[in-house]
Design an enzyme around this catalytic site. Structure first.
Site, PDB file in Angstrom:
ATOM      1  N   ASP A  45       0.842  -1.206   0.000  1.00  0.00           N
ATOM      2  CA  ASP A  45       0.000   0.000   0.000  1.00  0.00           C
ATOM      3  C   ASP A  45       0.878   1.257   0.000  1.00  0.00           C
ATOM      4  O   ASP A  45       0.363   2.375  -0.079  1.00  0.00           O
ATOM      5  CB  ASP A  45      -1.016  -0.012   1.156  1.00  0.00           C
ATOM      6  CG  ASP A  45      -0.366   0.016   2.518  1.00  0.00           C
ATOM      7  OD1 ASP A  45       0.875  -0.085   2.601  1.00  0.00           O
ATOM      8  OD2 ASP A  45      -1.102   0.137   3.527  1.00  0.00           O
ATOM      9  N   SER A  46       2.210   1.069   0.036  1.00  0.00           N
ATOM     10  CA  SER A  46       3.130   2.188  -0.230  1.00  0.00           C
ATOM     11  C   SER A  46       2.836   2.769  -1.611  1.00  0.00           C
ATOM     12  O   SER A  46       3.242   3.886  -1.927  1.00  0.00           O
ATOM     13  CB  SER A  46       4.585   1.713  -0.143  1.00  0.00           C
ATOM     14  OG  SER A  46       4.769   0.532  -0.886  1.00  0.00           O
ATOM     15  N   ASP A  84      -1.284  -6.341  -0.454  1.00  0.00           N
ATOM     16  CA  ASP A  84      -1.299  -5.663   0.841  1.00  0.00           C
ATOM     17  C   ASP A  84      -2.712  -5.160   1.130  1.00  0.00           C
ATOM     18  O   ASP A  84      -3.270  -4.383   0.347  1.00  0.00           O
ATOM     19  CB  ASP A  84      -0.334  -4.466   0.768  1.00  0.00           C
ATOM     20  CG  ASP A  84       0.271  -4.111   2.104  1.00  0.00           C
ATOM     21  OD1 ASP A  84       0.011  -4.810   3.096  1.00  0.00           O
ATOM     22  OD2 ASP A  84       1.041  -3.127   2.138  1.00  0.00           O
ATOM     23  N   LYS A 114      -1.047  -9.548   2.839  1.00  0.00           N
ATOM     24  CA  LYS A 114      -0.316  -9.077   4.029  1.00  0.00           C
ATOM     25  C   LYS A 114      -1.219  -8.084   4.753  1.00  0.00           C
ATOM     26  O   LYS A 114      -1.956  -7.345   4.094  1.00  0.00           O
ATOM     27  CB  LYS A 114       0.991  -8.383   3.624  1.00  0.00           C
ATOM     28  CG  LYS A 114       1.732  -7.734   4.783  1.00  0.00           C
ATOM     29  CD  LYS A 114       3.087  -7.209   4.381  1.00  0.00           C
ATOM     30  CE  LYS A 114       3.084  -5.796   3.855  1.00  0.00           C
ATOM     31  NZ  LYS A 114       2.539  -4.773   4.778  1.00  0.00           N
ATOM     32  N   GLU A 116      -1.312  -5.412   8.478  1.00  0.00           N
ATOM     33  CA  GLU A 116      -0.520  -4.816   9.554  1.00  0.00           C
ATOM     34  C   GLU A 116      -1.175  -5.033  10.915  1.00  0.00           C
ATOM     35  O   GLU A 116      -2.402  -4.969  11.029  1.00  0.00           O
ATOM     36  CB  GLU A 116      -0.374  -3.296   9.324  1.00  0.00           C
ATOM     37  CG  GLU A 116       0.436  -2.958   8.091  1.00  0.00           C
ATOM     38  CD  GLU A 116       0.634  -1.449   7.906  1.00  0.00           C
ATOM     39  OE1 GLU A 116       0.292  -0.659   8.809  1.00  0.00           O
ATOM     40  OE2 GLU A 116       1.146  -1.076   6.830  1.00  0.00           O
ATOM     41  N   GLU A 183       9.300  -4.261  10.585  1.00  0.00           N
ATOM     42  CA  GLU A 183       9.762  -2.972  10.053  1.00  0.00           C
ATOM     43  C   GLU A 183      10.302  -2.067  11.162  1.00  0.00           C
ATOM     44  O   GLU A 183       9.653  -1.878  12.204  1.00  0.00           O
ATOM     45  CB  GLU A 183       8.597  -2.273   9.327  1.00  0.00           C
ATOM     46  CG  GLU A 183       8.987  -0.913   8.759  1.00  0.00           C
ATOM     47  CD  GLU A 183       8.021  -0.362   7.725  1.00  0.00           C
ATOM     48  OE1 GLU A 183       7.049  -1.044   7.352  1.00  0.00           O
ATOM     49  OE2 GLU A 183       8.246   0.785   7.287  1.00  0.00           O
TER      50      GLU A 183
HETATM   51  O1  KIV Z   1       3.483  -1.156   1.642  1.00  0.00           O
HETATM   52  C1  KIV Z   1       4.674  -1.530   1.653  1.00  0.00           C
HETATM   53  O2  KIV Z   1       5.454  -1.251   0.746  1.00  0.00           O
HETATM   54  C2  KIV Z   1       5.128  -2.308   2.796  1.00  0.00           C
HETATM   55  C3  KIV Z   1       6.586  -2.567   2.900  1.00  0.00           C
HETATM   56  C4  KIV Z   1       7.246  -1.362   3.450  1.00  0.00           C
HETATM   57  C5  KIV Z   1       6.892  -3.775   3.700  1.00  0.00           C
HETATM   58  O3  KIV Z   1       4.340  -2.692   3.615  1.00  0.00           O
END
Ligand code: KIV
Length: 280
Positions: A45-46, A84, A114, A116, A183
């Site tokens: 989600d970056s 994500d 993934k 969080e 992280e």
């Molecule tokens: O969203 C992302 O790019 C991430 C990485 C920093 C692990 O969660």
């Protein structure tokens, strides 16, 4: 090259091979990274910050994530593709987490998701795993809730915080997570967490003693210039290369150096008579 599965990924822990992971958001970058041999591609989600121009990852929606995850899946043959789950897509209920998690597999061709959080997301992790969606956890600095953590800061700096992180890691493993992203935590703590849990620990800003390493591809290629976290190493400097290339193009279209003969299509026909044609 053989497709990497979640099972392969798990088995890499302790094999002597350090698992490689990079983010990807589109098919052409995914293809390049996949062909370079990266083990796993995270549609992170970056995306919100490095591609969509948001100030944080918080506004990213399911539809945005699915759109980019589909593109990454189309560009990937070998790497494990991880979708994500964006902020707000798994916190409301286990049912909501399952509905959104399954969309990454059904609609975007991802291999797993993934999400969080620590103990507070374990019910969602368990629900997803039971529903057949492999889950990677993400603890330490969790950008979706960075505000609650006091900003983008190193986590687990004292014994109490380190114990909390260990408890989170163990709870996620217990809930069925097949791997964890860790992280921005001190390197000695990452080394211990890695020994205390049986699933692969993928570090980002967690030092060298992890089972794998992940970076945001725009950071490591020098494409995102707004800020560079301490834990990033830039292996290329693409932003200045792009500026230089674009400036050369701007100049050459003015001077006529581009397009040259080799960039143009020629024919035998002489079209000059068209100039004499009268308008109807
Ligand atoms: O969203 C992302 O790019 C991430 C990485 C920093 C692990 O969660």
């Amino acid at each position: 090259m053989k497709k990497i599965t979640v099972k392969d990924f798990r088995e890499m822990k302790g094999s002597g091979h350090i698992i490689s992971m990079l983010t990807a958001y589109d098919a052409s970058m995914a293809r390049l990274l996949d062909q370079a041999g990266v083990d796993s591609l995270l549609v992170g989600d970056s995306l919100g910050m490095v591609v969509l121009g948001y100030d944080s990852t918080v506004p990213v929606t399911m539809e945005e994530m699915l759109h980019h995850a589909r593109a990454v899946s189309r560009g990937t043959e070998h790497a494990l593709v991880i979708g994500d789950m964006p902020f707000g897509s798994y916190q409301v209920s286990v049912e909501q987490a399952i509905i959104n998690g399954t969309r990454f597999l059904k609609e975007a061709g991802c291999d797993c998701v993934k999400l969080e959080g620590g103990r507070e997301v374990c019910a969602a992790v368990q629900g997803l795993v039971r529903a057949g969606v492999p889950v990677m956890g993400h603890i330490g600095l969790t950008p979706q809730t960075a505000g609650q953590l006091g900003g983008f800061k190193v986590q687990g700096k004292d014994m109490t915080a380190a114990r909390q992180l260990l408890a989170d890691a163990q709870a996620l493993e217990q809930a069925g997570a097949f791997a964890l992203v860790l992280e921005a935590v001190p390197a000695p703590l990452a080394k211990i967490l890695r020994q205390k849990i049986s699933v692969p620990v993928i570090g980002i800003g967690a030092g060298p003693d992890c089972d794998g390493q992940v970076l945001v591809v725009h950071d490591m290629l020098g494409l995102f210039e707004k800020f560079t976290p301490k834990f990033v190493k830039q292996y290329c400097h693409l932003a200045p290369d792009i500026t230089q290339g674009v400036q050369a193009y701007l100049q050459e279209i003015q001077t006529g150096d581009f397009p040259a003969e080799e960039h143009s299509f020629a024919v035998q026909e002489d079209f000059s008579a068209l100039l004499a044609d009268k308008e109807e």
